[in-house]
Design an enzyme around this catalytic site. Structure first.
Site, PDB file in Angstrom:
ATOM      1  N   ASP A   1      67.048  81.458  62.116  1.00 36.30           N
ATOM      2  CA  ASP A   1      68.643  82.302  61.357  1.00 36.30           C
ATOM      3  C   ASP A   1      67.777  83.218  61.738  1.00 36.30           C
ATOM      4  O   ASP A   1      67.273  84.645  60.714  1.00 36.30           O
ATOM      5  CB  ASP A   1      67.999  81.795  60.249  1.00 36.30           C
ATOM      6  CG  ASP A   1      69.054  82.907  59.332  1.00 36.30           C
ATOM      7  OD1 ASP A   1      69.999  83.117  59.829  1.00 36.30           O
ATOM      8  OD2 ASP A   1      68.657  82.646  57.915  1.00 36.30           O
TER       9      ASP A   1
ATOM     10  N   HIS B   1      72.600  84.277  60.185  1.00 37.74           N
ATOM     11  CA  HIS B   1      73.261  84.857  59.577  1.00 37.74           C
ATOM     12  C   HIS B   1      74.482  86.281  59.052  1.00 37.74           C
ATOM     13  O   HIS B   1      75.026  85.709  58.560  1.00 37.74           O
ATOM     14  CB  HIS B   1      73.390  83.487  58.277  1.00 37.74           C
ATOM     15  CG  HIS B   1      72.578  83.991  56.969  1.00 37.74           C
ATOM     16  ND1 HIS B   1      71.433  83.374  57.556  1.00 37.74           N
ATOM     17  CD2 HIS B   1      73.021  84.977  55.672  1.00 37.74           C
ATOM     18  CE1 HIS B   1      70.923  84.256  56.032  1.00 37.74           C
ATOM     19  NE2 HIS B   1      71.546  84.875  55.545  1.00 37.74           N
TER      20      HIS B   1
ATOM     21  N   SER C   1      69.868  88.861  52.225  1.00 35.63           N
ATOM     22  CA  SER C   1      69.475  88.266  53.911  1.00 35.63           C
ATOM     23  C   SER C   1      68.837  89.476  54.690  1.00 35.63           C
ATOM     24  O   SER C   1      69.717  90.489  54.694  1.00 35.63           O
ATOM     25  CB  SER C   1      70.290  87.473  53.917  1.00 35.63           C
ATOM     26  OG  SER C   1      70.831  86.115  52.949  1.00 35.63           O
TER      27      SER C   1
END
Length: 477
Positions: A237, A204, A320
């Site tokens: 992910d 993402h 992230s």
């Protein structure tokens, strides 16, 4: 919290614990000031109502089949990607390029302003007294002791200290900026995977740059490189990018063994929270094998699933894709998601850390990254059966029918060969307790295709055990 395999709607995550409501305080009253001395009365304190839980407002979730027939699945309610905002109300990937400054308004803002005025009045009095005392003792000299500059610059951090670990790991981390063709994008983190210039991060983080967008990676020393996407796995992910014109002196971070991590182990997270690059935070492993389904909460978002390492190290939007390190500096996970209270902060509408962060175990991420470098496509383990994604605590029930009218148990698939049938409730995968379909999916995805696993299930109230060889699926579609 919930994860998924390849299925439909994601079950609701548990409600966030209520925030205790403070008792209203009356406005401070005091005697009238003497003389004409200036005063600054404090306004009454405004107390915020407790945050509502996600379960109070989320739509009801319906049972649905698991991944085999309906990939990709819809987004879960919580938690959100680290870059996704407030667990279902995210404002985009990453920490946006321009962060508007917060503006105090009403309530606590007024209180802060009034306190500052009062502090200035008291400060003036204190300053006067301080000057008088200093004047009276002016001939006695200073009693303070300062460290020499040479001594301060020669401080050495012992191996194993947080400062030493951070100093060694930071040069091998990058701040990633991904921008789509229409100019939208955000900020995330990644780390050096090998000397060829491959960088591992979250899917993402780079999603905006997948279709012709722009991708850059900046090292702590300020050196910036254009990069390209080698491969990305939406379900896991995980993504791998490669630096263009990569330097020859890259130092990959050492990879640890996430299977050997224990609850209570120290953790160190590196990332760019809210765009603040090269930030280091610390904590511990709070839990292992935590089933997590995460997304940015938008209607177009696709969920990702993991059996995560949970940590209380402060993780925020922008972290992230960054490494979660152990006390020796080895990577044990990739920071990916946070549980959030649902109220934004810092003027961005994005929520921050409440001490519930989740990382993809590095043993799984390493396998995925190697597959992406080798073929550019992810490979997923599967059982060949559709399971209900409805939130439960009894197990993962095989549905009566698959997606689009397909069979719930694929003919000739792993589950079929093992004798599983619609209505069976899977309660264990090896030694891991399975309480729902998403939990089963998260556990399956920690394995590789062709792995043999022991499945415990209930049929007609009777418990059975069978060995099953996992199948495979290539790609996210």
């Amino acid at each position: 919290m919930s994860t998924e395999n390849e299925g439909n709607a994601v079950p609701p995550a548990p409600s966030a614990p209520p925030v205790p409501m403070a008792s209203p305080a009356a406005s401070p009253q005091g005697p009238a000031p003497e003389g004409n001395a200036p005063t600054a009365p404090l306004p009454p304190v405004h107390h915020e109502a407790p945050a509502a839980s996600a379960a109070d407002h989320g739509p009801a979730h319906q049972p649905g089949p698991a991944p085999d027939g309906s990939w990709p699945p819809p987004p879960p309610a919580t938690p959100a990607y680290v870059d996704g905002g407030s667990g279902g109300a995210g404002t985009g990937w990453g920490s946006t390029y321009q962060q508007p400054a917060p503006k105090p308004r009403g309530g606590r803002g007024g209180l802060v302003a009034a306190v500052l005025v009062a502090a200035l009045v008291a400060g003036g009095l204190g300053g006067g007294l301080g000057y008088t005392l200093a004047k009276d003792r002016d001939d006695r000299g200073s009693t303070t002791v300062s460290a020499s500059d040479s001594g301060a610059t020669q401080v050495k951090r012992a191996p194993g200290t947080i400062a030493n670990v951070a100093a060694k790991a930071l040069p091998s981390t990058v701040t990633i900026q991904a921008e789509s063709t229409n100019g939208e994008g955000g900020t995330g983190t990644g780390f050096v995977f090998d000397t060829q210039g491959h960088i591992v991060t979250n899917n993402h983080v780079v999603a905006d740059a997948v279709d012709g967008g722009k991708l850059t990676a900046t090292f702590p020393d300020g050196k910036k490189y254009d990069a390209e996407i080698v491969g990305h796995a939406q379900g896991y992910d995980v993504a791998v990018i490669k630096l263009k014109n990569a330097p020859s002196d890259l130092k990959p971070l050492a990879l640890g063994d996430s299977d050997k991590v224990a609850v209570g182990d120290e953790t160190i997270a590196i990332g760019a929270p809210f765009g603040l690059s090269n930030t280091v935070t610390t904590g511990i492993i709070s839990a292992k094998d935590r089933p997590v389904a995460s997304s940015d909460g938008s209607s177009t978002s696709k969920a990702s699933y993991m059996s995560a390492l949970q940590t209380d190290a402060s993780i925020n939007p922008g972290n992230s894709g960054g490494p979660l390190l152990d006390a020796s500096g080895a990577v044990i996970g990739i920071n990916s998601a946070i549980q959030s209270t649902g109220s934004g902060g810092f003027g961005t509408g994005q929520s921050g850390s409440i001490g519930l962060g989740f990382a993809i175990p590095i043993n799984q991420a390493k396998y995925v990254a190697q597959q992406l470098i080798k073929t550019g496509k992810p490979v997923y383990a599967r059982i060949g059966a559709s399971v209900s994604l409805q939130d439960s605590s009894d197990g993962a029930q095989i549905t009566d029918q698959g997606t689009g009218g397909a069979a719930a148990v694929e003919a000739g698939g792993p589950a079929d060969k093992a004798g599983l049938k619609p209505g069976d409730v899977i309660t264990k995968l090896d030694d891991h307790v399975i309480d729902s379909g998403p939990t089963l999916i998260g556990e399956i995805w920690t394995h590789k295709p062709n792995d043999k696993v022991t499945v415990t299930y209930k049929r007609g109230g009777q418990e059975h055990t069978v060995e099953l060889t996992l199948g495979s699926r290539v790609g996210d579609n």
